[in-house]
Design an enzyme around this catalytic site. Structure first.
Site, PDB file in Angstrom:
ATOM      1  N   ASP A   8     -36.480 -28.141 -13.658  1.00  0.00           N
ATOM      2  CA  ASP A   8     -37.251 -28.500 -12.470  1.00  0.00           C
ATOM      3  C   ASP A   8     -38.696 -28.728 -12.874  1.00  0.00           C
ATOM      4  O   ASP A   8     -39.213 -28.101 -13.802  1.00  0.00           O
ATOM      5  CB  ASP A   8     -37.119 -27.445 -11.376  1.00  0.00           C
ATOM      6  CG  ASP A   8     -37.622 -26.078 -11.798  1.00  0.00           C
ATOM      7  OD1 ASP A   8     -38.842 -25.844 -11.739  1.00  0.00           O
ATOM      8  OD2 ASP A   8     -36.790 -25.227 -12.185  1.00  0.00           O
ATOM      9  N   GLU A  46     -40.677 -18.301  -1.630  1.00  0.00           N
ATOM     10  CA  GLU A  46     -40.972 -17.254  -2.606  1.00  0.00           C
ATOM     11  C   GLU A  46     -42.358 -16.689  -2.371  1.00  0.00           C
ATOM     12  O   GLU A  46     -42.943 -16.842  -1.308  1.00  0.00           O
ATOM     13  CB  GLU A  46     -40.838 -17.816  -4.017  1.00  0.00           C
ATOM     14  CG  GLU A  46     -41.689 -19.061  -4.246  1.00  0.00           C
ATOM     15  CD  GLU A  46     -41.800 -19.432  -5.706  1.00  0.00           C
ATOM     16  OE1 GLU A  46     -42.305 -18.599  -6.488  1.00  0.00           O
ATOM     17  OE2 GLU A  46     -41.379 -20.560  -6.064  1.00  0.00           O
TER      18      GLU A  46
END
Length: 237
Positions: free
Chosen positions: A35, A126
């Site tokens: 990613d 997150e």
């Protein structure tokens, strides 16, 4: 996408990674991926493909106003290299509703199409990089925010988004909610060579494990929990 800054629906549960004991999961086929975001200005997509990577998840948006300036070039580079690719949205639950952020994501690269090479979008939820860990939301309010994002994304694409998080954040900020384990594939971050560790939220396993914060060809290393044929099923729906 980093741990310090910053899932599985029924069909994929059967196709991508059956809920097996840990020792069985370790023997399953896996697929390398990675990613990236604008922090990786130069990415060797063709090198990654030649080395065995078959997918990449690319930052598209954050909050309600930020579009990653490298998204289009990264997306094009990934496509040219033959990688399955998709976008991700970095959530800012304190700066707009889940629906608002899902719509912003969809308007700026986070969509899905059934072309066989596009992953459902991913919600990166997150640690708050600039304030309270849980963005000032209670556990129940956080679950409601995530549900708002997930339902909006699904209603507009027919696909449920992947959810990226850590065991610690999910437990702390959602109360270890099991509200999404039957719909959203889990992307679990844990930088370790010994496995993904504790799986939160009622998920029986991770669909993708972010196992390291560096990858030779750019970004973070991701491991898909299944064979390439399973990865393609996740893309096609």
């Amino acid at each position: 996408m980093k741990l310090t800054i910053g899932l599985c629906y029924a069909a994929i549960c059967q196709a991508a990674a059956l809920a097996l004991p840990a020792d069985s999961l370790e023997k399953r086929a896996t697929v390398q991926g990675f990613d990236i975001s604008h922090y990786q200005a130069s990415v060797n997509f063709k090198g990654a493909y030649s080395a065995g990577a078959r997918f990449v998840i690319i930052k598209a948006t954050e909050g309600t106003t930020y579009s990653d300036p490298k998204f289009s070039s990264h997306y094009g580079g990934a496509t040219s290299a033959g990688l399955i690719r998709g976008g991700y949205h970095f959530a800012r639950p304190n700066s707009g509703s889940g629906a608002t952020q899902a719509n912003f994501f969809l308007a700026h690269g986070g969509g899905w199409s059934g072309d066989g090479i596009t992953l459902p979008g991913m919600l990166d939820i997150e640690y708050n990089p600039s304030g309270a860990t849980c963005y000032g939301l209670s556990q129940s309010a956080m679950v409601s925010w995530i549900r708002d994002f997930v339902n909006t994304y699904h209603s507009r694409t027919t696909r449920y988004p992947l959810i990226y998080s850590t065991n610690d954040w999910w437990t702390t900020c959602t109360g270890n909610s099991a509200a999404f384990h039957t719909t959203c594939p889990l992307v679990l971050a844990r930088y370790s060579s010994s496995g993904p560790g504790t799986i939160p939220g009622g998920w029986g396993y991770q669909t993708i494990w972010q196992n390291a914060d560096s990858y030779t060809y750019g970004g973070d290393s991701d491991i898909f929990n299944g064979a390439l044929s399973n990865l393609k099923k996740l893309a096609t729906g």
